[in-house]
Design an enzyme around this catalytic site. Structure first.
Site, PDB file in Angstrom:
ATOM      1  N   TRP A 145       0.829  -1.203   0.000  1.00  0.00           N
ATOM      2  CA  TRP A 145       0.000   0.000   0.000  1.00  0.00           C
ATOM      3  C   TRP A 145       0.864   1.253   0.000  1.00  0.00           C
ATOM      4  O   TRP A 145       0.517   2.263  -0.620  1.00  0.00           O
ATOM      5  CB  TRP A 145      -0.915  -0.008   1.230  1.00  0.00           C
ATOM      6  CG  TRP A 145      -1.743   1.242   1.384  1.00  0.00           C
ATOM      7  CD1 TRP A 145      -2.962   1.485   0.828  1.00  0.00           C
ATOM      8  CD2 TRP A 145      -1.435   2.406   2.155  1.00  0.00           C
ATOM      9  NE1 TRP A 145      -3.424   2.731   1.208  1.00  0.00           N
ATOM     10  CE2 TRP A 145      -2.495   3.318   2.020  1.00  0.00           C
ATOM     11  CE3 TRP A 145      -0.339   2.767   2.955  1.00  0.00           C
ATOM     12  CZ2 TRP A 145      -2.519   4.562   2.643  1.00  0.00           C
ATOM     13  CZ3 TRP A 145      -0.343   4.013   3.575  1.00  0.00           C
ATOM     14  CH2 TRP A 145      -1.423   4.892   3.419  1.00  0.00           C
ATOM     15  N   HIS A 146       2.022   1.192   0.681  1.00  0.00           N
ATOM     16  CA  HIS A 146       2.877   2.369   0.782  1.00  0.00           C
ATOM     17  C   HIS A 146       3.576   2.712  -0.529  1.00  0.00           C
ATOM     18  O   HIS A 146       3.951   3.867  -0.738  1.00  0.00           O
ATOM     19  CB  HIS A 146       3.929   2.175   1.881  1.00  0.00           C
ATOM     20  CG  HIS A 146       3.406   2.422   3.261  1.00  0.00           C
ATOM     21  ND1 HIS A 146       2.807   1.429   4.012  1.00  0.00           N
ATOM     22  CD2 HIS A 146       3.363   3.545   4.021  1.00  0.00           C
ATOM     23  CE1 HIS A 146       2.443   1.940   5.173  1.00  0.00           C
ATOM     24  NE2 HIS A 146       2.757   3.223   5.205  1.00  0.00           N
ATOM     25  N   GLY A 147       3.786   1.755  -1.396  1.00  0.00           N
ATOM     26  CA  GLY A 147       4.460   2.073  -2.641  1.00  0.00           C
ATOM     27  C   GLY A 147       4.620   0.869  -3.552  1.00  0.00           C
ATOM     28  O   GLY A 147       4.681  -0.270  -3.080  1.00  0.00           O
TER      29      GLY A 147
ATOM     30  N   PHE B 144       1.865   8.967  -1.160  1.00  0.00           N
ATOM     31  CA  PHE B 144       1.107   7.724  -1.017  1.00  0.00           C
ATOM     32  C   PHE B 144      -0.393   7.949  -1.151  1.00  0.00           C
ATOM     33  O   PHE B 144      -1.128   6.998  -1.207  1.00  0.00           O
ATOM     34  CB  PHE B 144       1.402   7.064   0.328  1.00  0.00           C
ATOM     35  CG  PHE B 144       2.872   6.816   0.542  1.00  0.00           C
ATOM     36  CD1 PHE B 144       3.631   6.198  -0.442  1.00  0.00           C
ATOM     37  CD2 PHE B 144       3.495   7.201   1.707  1.00  0.00           C
ATOM     38  CE1 PHE B 144       4.984   5.957  -0.263  1.00  0.00           C
ATOM     39  CE2 PHE B 144       4.837   6.959   1.901  1.00  0.00           C
ATOM     40  CZ  PHE B 144       5.583   6.333   0.919  1.00  0.00           C
TER      41      PHE B 144
END
Length: 496
Positions: free
Chosen positions: A346-348, A496
């Site tokens: 989800w962060h990257g 994000f």
């Protein structure tokens, strides 16, 4: 004289157009002067419209969409479209009687939301990996990631799931749902607001109390100090280390790693403080998002204190649906691992984020496995200190993978610390970077101050005379001006 007048008029027109035009080189941030000028103009109009819920909702939605346009350009239209689809599906879920029908509609909405997020955030990542496997000639798609899409996508999913489960009813109007999804304090970088917590506040539409208004101002000032004063200042040195790690010694590298550990906390928690403070002034509570996370003595505690809105979302909408701890010990560890893996992704869209999430998942599993043994260990100062230092080192080293440009750079940075570290270089570093060291040391001290003391400071500020409030605000602004970098740095979680 006429030409001069026309020239000034033209300049004013250009400035006015610039105020409403999107500039990708200068997106609107909470730390920018333009936002605060507009917010100061926004508040009195908002206060006048507060008693009329419909007028207030329309005004806030318009401002939120303008704010998002200034942050992400034309993608504000996608936010509007997402909200419309969600709201229509939520009303259909509420009306359909069969459980199968409700579930089909829920998954339709989730798939749509995740497909949009997947295209913008992960398309190039998956295409690159596919081409690596087939040895193709990869040409990345020209995709611009809309600001905050990860945050409002999670809010969208939680809303639909909660309607499906019967925890909440759909909003009466689409505009109310758009208000929730686009609420500008939390729009571009969280906290991730849950519908069952936020929508009842919108329904009540209560005015902010005296304590909330000045408590919100206090949080805004604290957030500005964390972000614009501390995070941006210490980032100037940290960036040198991470941009070219091969040039620095073990001591310099270690300080850069510690610096980034504190930078990302100040940057993100500073944004959260400002968002929560702005919402409080408007009469809305977003909940706490950070609770002195570096005081944690294990990873489980860390994730109860760090980015609380995300970790609780992952728990409720990923970990528990996977089975949580209800299907045996091994399955519990697997669920923990998978949840953090998803959190990392989800962060990257990069393997370093996957690795970061996987290592946190593995760490959580190890901690749970060791709990029976840890319960027999005496709870004294030595064991508390060892637990804290092990947790802090583990978290700090994993932040390297989060920040470094590549996995290879991450390995180089960590190896520098252990291979090329010389204690006699520490005094030299302190002498060369005295202000940086003092700022870091002060930050560490304040991070470990008991929450009761911080609450007491906030209460004293709320009850202080207006002269004291003005002086405190001026001091904060002056400190920021004194230490600020040449240009406003974007928030780390802005990407994000």
């Amino acid at each position: 004289m006429w030409d001069s007048f026309m020239g000034q008029l033209q300049l004013m027109a250009q400035n006015l157009i610039g105020l409403f035009a999107y500039d990708p080189e200068a997106p609107m941030l909470f730390s920018s002067g333009l936002f605060w000028i507009l917010f100061i103009l926004f508040i009195p109009v908002y206060a006048l419209l507060k008693d009329s819920k419909v007028k207030m909702v329309v005004f806030v939605v318009a401002f939120s969409l303008y704010f998002y346009y200034k942050s992400s350009g034309i993608f504000f239209l996608m936010l509007i479209a997402t909200s419309a689809v969600d709201w229509i599906i939520s009303k259909m879920i509420f009306r359909v009687k069969s459980k199968a029908g409700k579930k089909t509609l829920m998954w339709t909405s989730i798939v749509i939301s995740l497909s949009i997020l997947g295209y913008f955030k992960y398309a190039n990542f998956f295409l690159w990996n596919w081409n690596q496997m087939v040895e193709g000639n990869f040409q990345p798609l020209d995709i611009i990631l809309p600001v905050g899409i990860s945050f409002y996508t999670f809010q969208s999913i939680s809303y639909i799931v909660d309607v499906y489960k019967g925890k909440i009813a759909p909003t009466k109007t689409w505009l109310e749902y758009l208000f929730f999804l686009s609420f500008f304090p939390a729009l571009v970088a969280g906290p991730i607001v849950r519908a069952d917590y936020f929508l009842p506040q919108l329904e009540k539409n209560e005015r902010a109390s005296y304590a909330n208004i000045y408590g919100g101002l206090w949080l805004i000032m604290v957030g500005i100090i964390k972000k614009a004063l501390i995070a941006d200042y210490i980032a100037q040195y940290n960036d040198l280390i991470f941009n070219d790690p091969s040039l620095y010694t073990g001591v310099q590298t270690l300080m850069g790693v510690l610096g980034y550990t504190m930078q990302i906390y100040c940057d993100f928690s500073g944004y959260s403080d400002m968002a929560i403070g702005i919402a409080l002034i408007m009469g809305f509570k977003l909940g706490i998002n950070f609770d002195s996370p570096y005081q944690s003595r294990n990873l489980t505690e860390f994730w109860r204190r760090w980015h609380i809105s995300l970790s609780s979302w992952l728990r409720d909408y990923v970990y528990i649906p996977l089975g949580g701890n209800r299907k045996g010990t091994v399955r519990t560890y697997v669920n923990n691992f998978l949840t953090m893996l998803i959190g990392g992704l989800w962060h990257g869209a990069a393997w370093k984020f996957v690795f970061w999430g996987a290592m946190h998942g593995a760490g959580l599993a190890v901690h749970k496995a060791c709990k029976p043994w840890l319960k027999r260990v005496p709870d004294n100062f030595i064991t508390v200190f060892i637990s804290w230092i092990v947790t802090f080192i583990y978290v700090s080293l994993l932040w390297v993978f989060f920040r470094a440009a590549s996995f290879e750079d991450s390995v180089l940075i960590i190896s520098n610390i252990f291979v090329d570290f010389h204690w006699n270089q520490i005094p030299q570093f302190f002498e060369a970077r005295m202000v940086w060291c003092i700022m870091m040391f002060t930050l560490i001290i304040f991070h470990f101050i008991p929450q009761k003391f911080a609450d007491r400071c906030q209460d004293l500020f709320v009850r202080s005379p207006w002269v004291v409030k003005i002086v405190a605000f001026i001091v904060v602004v002056q400190l920021v001006i004194e230490f600020m970098s040449e240009e406003v740095s974007p928030f780390i979680y802005f990407q994000f």
